[in-house]
Motif scaffolding. Structure first.
Motif, PDB file in Angstrom:
ATOM      1  N   UNK A  37      -2.618  -7.419   2.919  1.00 55.18           N
ATOM      2  CA  UNK A  37      -3.182  -7.729   4.228  1.00 55.18           C
ATOM      3  C   UNK A  37      -2.171  -7.511   5.348  1.00 55.18           C
ATOM      4  N   UNK A  38      -0.940  -7.223   5.000  1.00 52.12           N
ATOM      5  CA  UNK A  38       0.129  -7.128   5.987  1.00 52.12           C
ATOM      6  C   UNK A  38       0.572  -5.696   6.263  1.00 52.12           C
ATOM      7  N   UNK A  39      -0.141  -4.700   5.677  1.00 45.84           N
ATOM      8  CA  UNK A  39       0.186  -3.311   5.970  1.00 45.84           C
ATOM      9  C   UNK A  39      -0.075  -3.037   7.446  1.00 45.84           C
ATOM     10  N   UNK A  40       0.917  -2.508   8.128  1.00 44.75           N
ATOM     11  CA  UNK A  40       0.803  -2.277   9.555  1.00 44.75           C
ATOM     12  C   UNK A  40       1.139  -3.486  10.395  1.00 44.75           C
ATOM     13  N   UNK A  41       1.374  -4.622   9.734  1.00 46.82           N
ATOM     14  CA  UNK A  41       1.749  -5.842  10.442  1.00 46.82           C
ATOM     15  C   UNK A  41       3.243  -6.099  10.279  1.00 46.82           C
ATOM     16  N   UNK A  42       3.736  -5.939   9.034  1.00 47.15           N
ATOM     17  CA  UNK A  42       5.172  -6.027   8.765  1.00 47.15           C
ATOM     18  C   UNK A  42       5.774  -4.633   8.806  1.00 47.15           C
ATOM     19  N   UNK A  43       6.934  -4.509   9.386  1.00 47.41           N
ATOM     20  CA  UNK A  43       7.627  -3.222   9.385  1.00 47.41           C
ATOM     21  C   UNK A  43       7.870  -2.777   7.952  1.00 47.41           C
ATOM     22  N   UNK A  44       7.647  -1.493   7.705  1.00 47.41           N
ATOM     23  CA  UNK A  44       7.677  -0.966   6.343  1.00 47.41           C
ATOM     24  C   UNK A  44       9.004  -1.230   5.639  1.00 47.41           C
ATOM     25  N   UNK A  45      10.112  -1.188   6.371  1.00 46.64           N
ATOM     26  CA  UNK A  45      11.422  -1.345   5.723  1.00 46.64           C
ATOM     27  C   UNK A  45      11.658  -2.754   5.207  1.00 46.64           C
ATOM     28  N   UNK A  46      10.820  -3.694   5.630  1.00 48.17           N
ATOM     29  CA  UNK A  46      11.010  -5.078   5.179  1.00 48.17           C
ATOM     30  C   UNK A  46      10.081  -5.463   4.030  1.00 48.17           C
ATOM     31  N   UNK A  47       9.231  -4.541   3.613  1.00 46.61           N
ATOM     32  CA  UNK A  47       8.411  -4.812   2.440  1.00 46.61           C
ATOM     33  C   UNK A  47       9.278  -4.699   1.183  1.00 46.61           C
ATOM     34  N   UNK A  48       9.243  -5.672   0.293  1.00 50.76           N
ATOM     35  CA  UNK A  48      10.024  -5.578  -0.946  1.00 50.76           C
ATOM     36  C   UNK A  48       9.647  -4.340  -1.756  1.00 50.76           C
ATOM     37  N   UNK A  49      10.593  -3.828  -2.538  1.00 48.72           N
ATOM     38  CA  UNK A  49      10.379  -2.611  -3.320  1.00 48.72           C
ATOM     39  C   UNK A  49       9.158  -2.752  -4.222  1.00 48.72           C
ATOM     40  N   UNK A  50       9.041  -3.885  -4.893  1.00 44.63           N
ATOM     41  CA  UNK A  50       7.918  -4.097  -5.803  1.00 44.63           C
ATOM     42  C   UNK A  50       6.595  -4.073  -5.044  1.00 44.63           C
ATOM     43  N   UNK A  51       6.583  -4.664  -3.863  1.00 44.48           N
ATOM     44  CA  UNK A  51       5.359  -4.689  -3.063  1.00 44.48           C
ATOM     45  C   UNK A  51       4.976  -3.276  -2.620  1.00 44.48           C
ATOM     46  N   UNK A  52       5.974  -2.490  -2.204  1.00 46.91           N
ATOM     47  CA  UNK A  52       5.705  -1.109  -1.811  1.00 46.91           C
ATOM     48  C   UNK A  52       5.097  -0.323  -2.958  1.00 46.91           C
ATOM     49  N   UNK A  53       5.641  -0.493  -4.150  1.00 49.98           N
ATOM     50  CA  UNK A  53       5.138   0.221  -5.323  1.00 49.98           C
ATOM     51  C   UNK A  53       3.696  -0.169  -5.620  1.00 49.98           C
ATOM     52  N   UNK A  54       3.382  -1.454  -5.530  1.00 49.11           N
ATOM     53  CA  UNK A  54       2.025  -1.923  -5.798  1.00 49.11           C
ATOM     54  C   UNK A  54       1.045  -1.390  -4.758  1.00 49.11           C
ATOM     55  N   UNK A  55       1.464  -1.380  -3.493  1.00 49.62           N
ATOM     56  CA  UNK A  55       0.590  -0.877  -2.440  1.00 49.62           C
ATOM     57  C   UNK A  55       0.360   0.623  -2.580  1.00 49.62           C
ATOM     58  N   UNK A  56       1.405   1.368  -2.922  1.00 47.65           N
ATOM     59  CA  UNK A  56       1.258   2.808  -3.131  1.00 47.65           C
ATOM     60  C   UNK A  56       0.349   3.095  -4.317  1.00 47.65           C
ATOM     61  N   UNK A  57       0.461   2.287  -5.361  1.00 48.44           N
ATOM     62  CA  UNK A  57      -0.394   2.448  -6.535  1.00 48.44           C
ATOM     63  C   UNK A  57      -1.853   2.183  -6.174  1.00 48.44           C
ATOM     64  N   UNK A  58      -2.081   1.142  -5.390  1.00 50.93           N
ATOM     65  CA  UNK A  58      -3.445   0.807  -4.973  1.00 50.93           C
ATOM     66  C   UNK A  58      -4.029   1.912  -4.099  1.00 50.93           C
ATOM     67  N   UNK A  59      -3.197   2.466  -3.198  1.00 50.46           N
ATOM     68  CA  UNK A  59      -3.670   3.557  -2.338  1.00 50.46           C
ATOM     69  C   UNK A  59      -4.012   4.787  -3.161  1.00 50.46           C
ATOM     70  N   UNK A  60      -3.178   5.090  -4.168  1.00 55.49           N
ATOM     71  CA  UNK A  60      -3.435   6.240  -5.027  1.00 55.49           C
ATOM     72  C   UNK A  60      -4.735   6.058  -5.810  1.00 55.49           C
ATOM     73  N   UNK A  61      -4.962   4.860  -6.334  1.00 56.76           N
ATOM     74  CA  UNK A  61      -6.193   4.582  -7.072  1.00 56.76           C
ATOM     75  C   UNK A  61      -7.414   4.708  -6.163  1.00 56.76           C
ATOM     76  N   UNK A  62      -7.277   4.230  -4.919  1.00 55.16           N
ATOM     77  CA  UNK A  62      -8.371   4.330  -3.965  1.00 55.16           C
ATOM     78  C   UNK A  62      -8.689   5.783  -3.658  1.00 55.16           C
TER      79      UNK A  62
END
Length: 369
Positions: free
Chosen positions: A325-350
């Protein structure tokens, strides 16, 4: 003797009204929530994060050591228990921020107790201490940032940090002495209460790029129950900067973040107070924002203190906002590595699902011709 007895009784009860407690509000809550939430029931234990081991090659190298404060000889079950710990790491600014919070916590704990060792100047200083630990630390360490520090500058900074650590016992001791005077007053009244004070830093995700230190604090100074707190320090290794909540948010997104936090608050009410209407609860305990946050591997956590958004019985509330829910709300560089990986995986699946739906639609159109 009468004055002494009156003072001591005040000391025993004063802690119950600390931590931003509003007496009339709590009385109203006690009546309205007599069955749903009892202020006398045992509150949940503070959640303690899983500590990860620091490595010598990269990131934060830190140890936690006891501060050598002086305690008088004491025998018996009512002797006060005091453990205050200090963070010693390869990042002096972080150490200094934690030290400042610890000092202000102890000062604020004994503030208002009419002990003879409290000077007028100390009382004046305490009025503004500890309101915003990160802002306090930033002010204490205010200086121009330079990413190209010389070895001499780095060594000077480390020497200053070492000197501060060596002076910390001297800074803390007067306020610890006040706490011990309080313990003596309680003991002379014949009370079996054991006063206690614990301050323990804990290192989280030391490998960075954002490391976090949480200070777990507990105290008991008499009365019906003790008190606890958790304060998070989020530290960016590359810039050697303590991060505030506004600094990790995309410009112009604070209002949206507050909306998400309020939604998390309502979900927290439903989870912790299932027998109470959400609107009714919010009439008694309004939503308030906090800058005390933690970037966990899976969610952003907002940590609250006692009586901030609920009665004592709920403990130390924490609101959880998933990163999706925080994509575009938190600056990308502050997202934890694990969170970035999960979000990228979800985007790829979508994306794959959309492609599959499009292919199926095209096949159905071809078949109908």
């Amino acid at each position: 003797m009468k004055d002494k007895l009156s003072t001591a009784k005040h000391l025993i009860t004063s802690q119950q009204h600390s931590n931003k407690l509003k007496p009339f509000k709590v009385i109203a809550l006690s009546v309205a929530m007599a069955c749903a939430v009892s202020a006398c029931q045992k509150k949940p234990e503070p959640e303690v994060e899983q500590t990860q081991a620091a490595t010598a090659e990269v990131g934060l190298n830190a140890t936690v050591k006891d501060v050598p404060i002086q305690l008088p000889e004491c025998e018996g079950e009512v002797c006060p228990e005091i453990t205050i710990q200090h963070l010693s790491s390869n990042y002096p600014k972080l150490d200094q921020a934690v030290d400042l919070y610890v000092l202000n916590y102890v000062k604020n704990l004994v503030r208002g107790f009419d002990m003879t060792t409290v000077s007028n100047q100390q009382r004046q200083d305490e009025k503004s201490d500890g309101q915003n630990p990160v802002a306090d630390a930033k002010a204490e360490n205010a200086q121009e940032q330079d990413s190209t520090k010389s070895i001499e500058e780095i060594n000077t900074q480390k020497a200053q940090s070492k000197e501060q650590a060596e002076n910390q016992p001297d800074q803390l001791q007067p306020f610890v002495d006040q706490f011990l005077l309080l313990a003596q007053e309680v003991k002379q009244l014949g009370s079996s209460a054991k006063l206690s004070l614990f301050l323990k830093p804990q290192v989280l995700n030391p490998e960075g790029p954002i490391v976090t230190v949480v200070v777990n604090a507990e105290n008991y100074v008499g009365g019906a129950h003790g008190s606890a707190a958790q304060q998070y320090f989020n530290f960016e290794l590359e810039s050697e900067t303590l991060l505030s909540l506004d600094e990790i948010l995309v410009k112009g997104q604070r209002a949206k973040f507050n909306d998400l936090a309020h939604q998390a608050f309502e979900q927290w009410i439903m989870a912790t107070q299932p027998d109470m209407d959400v609107d009714e609860y919010q009439e008694l305990w309004k939503f308030t924002s906090t800058d005390n946050f933690y970037l966990s591997p899976t969610d952003l956590i907002l940590q609250y203190g006692e009586y901030e958004i609920g009665p004592y019985a709920v403990g130390l509330p924490r609101l959880v906002i998933p990163y999706k829910y925080l994509q575009g709300v938190i600056k990308d560089q502050y997202l934890p590595v694990q969170a970035k990986a999960e979000l990228e995986k979800a985007d790829a699946q979508k994306t794959e699902a959309q492609k599959a739906n499009s292919a199926n639609s095209d096949a159905e159109k071809s078949a109908s011709k």
